[in-house]
Write an enzyme that holds these catalytic residues in place. Structure first.
Site, mmCIF file in Angstrom:
data_model
loop_
_atom_site.group_PDB
_atom_site.id
_atom_site.type_symbol
_atom_site.label_atom_id
_atom_site.label_comp_id
_atom_site.label_asym_id
_atom_site.label_seq_id
_atom_site.Cartn_x
_atom_site.Cartn_y
_atom_site.Cartn_z
ATOM 1 N N SER A 43 0.867 -1.180 0.000
ATOM 2 C CA SER A 43 0.000 0.000 0.000
ATOM 3 C C SER A 43 0.902 1.229 0.000
ATOM 4 C CB SER A 43 -0.957 -0.043 1.199
ATOM 5 O OG SER A 43 -1.868 1.026 1.150
ATOM 6 N N HIS A 57 -2.572 -0.874 -3.347
ATOM 7 C CA HIS A 57 -3.708 0.037 -3.202
ATOM 8 C C HIS A 57 -3.475 1.273 -4.075
ATOM 9 C CE1 HIS A 57 -4.353 -1.885 1.014
ATOM 10 N NE2 HIS A 57 -4.897 -2.613 0.049
ATOM 11 N N ASP A 80 -4.805 -4.534 5.825
ATOM 12 C CA ASP A 80 -5.138 -5.407 4.702
ATOM 13 C C ASP A 80 -3.998 -6.408 4.497
ATOM 14 O OD1 ASP A 80 -6.616 -6.375 2.541
ATOM 15 O OD2 ASP A 80 -5.638 -5.028 1.125
#
Length: 200
Positions: free
Chosen positions: A19, A46, A139
């Protein structure tokens, strides 16, 4: 479990999640992987859901591997990197076919590392290798638990070397991570694990 007795690739697929700070981390990892990497690689980074992304092009220019945005129905091939497109969950389906969905966000993100890892665990079981790099949030933690429950292996960037520590920390809290490594050692570990020259 993978080990010295297994022949050919010790794993069948590598799934990577990142991310915040991930673009730089992915460039470093993919820049160090060899062109003959013997399994497919699937990636969730992401991204801004409102914009097209050049991430696959950027990584393709800096890697010996072929890098592309995943498309629904892609048959995953060794030595090719499949990047989840913005605002789509990337799943690995039976027969190593890529699936894309727009189901609800997971932990406020789409694509979701958790969903990718869970799908990889379901298809590949103990031959699944997951890697978590820099990022905020958690996540990837639940997905890493699915990888471990299926007998697969989880590698994480050392939070102390990560630009953003959230995702590596969350994975370390969720599961016993098999290898925790500084970023510059991740690619070599993935090569060794897949080729069966390194064990955990």
């Amino acid at each position: 479990m993978p080990g010295p007795g297994r022949h050919e690739a010790a794993y069948e697929i590598v799934a990577i999640a990142s991310s915040a700070g991930g673009v730089k981390a992915l460039i470093e990892v993919f820049g160090a992987l060899p062109a003959d990497f013997p399994v497919p690689v699937v990636v969730v980074q992401h991204l801004d859901p409102r914009r097209e992304t050049l991430l696959a092009d950027i990584l393709d220019r800096r890697s010996s591997l072929s890098v592309k945005l995943a498309e629904a129905g892609d048959v995953l091939r060794p030595g090719v990197v499949y990047v989840a497109p913005p605002d789509r969950h990337l799943l690995v389906e039976s027969g190593d076919v890529a699936g894309l969905t727009v189901t609800d966000q997971v932990k406020f993100v789409r694509p979701s590392a958790d969903l990718l890892f869970e799908s990889v665990a379901a298809v590949h079981g103990p031959a699944a290798l997951a890697c978590v790099l820099t990022g905020t949030g958690s996540d990837g933690a639940a997905g890493a638990a699915a990888i471990k429950a299926g007998g697969g292996t989880v590698v994480s960037q050392d939070p102390e070397t990560a630009e953003f520590k959230g995702m590596p920390h969350a994975v370390a809290k969720a599961v016993p991570v098999d290898l925790v490594l500084p970023l510059d050692e991740v690619a070599g570990a993935l090569v060794g694990l897949v080729n069966g020259t390194r064990t955990v």
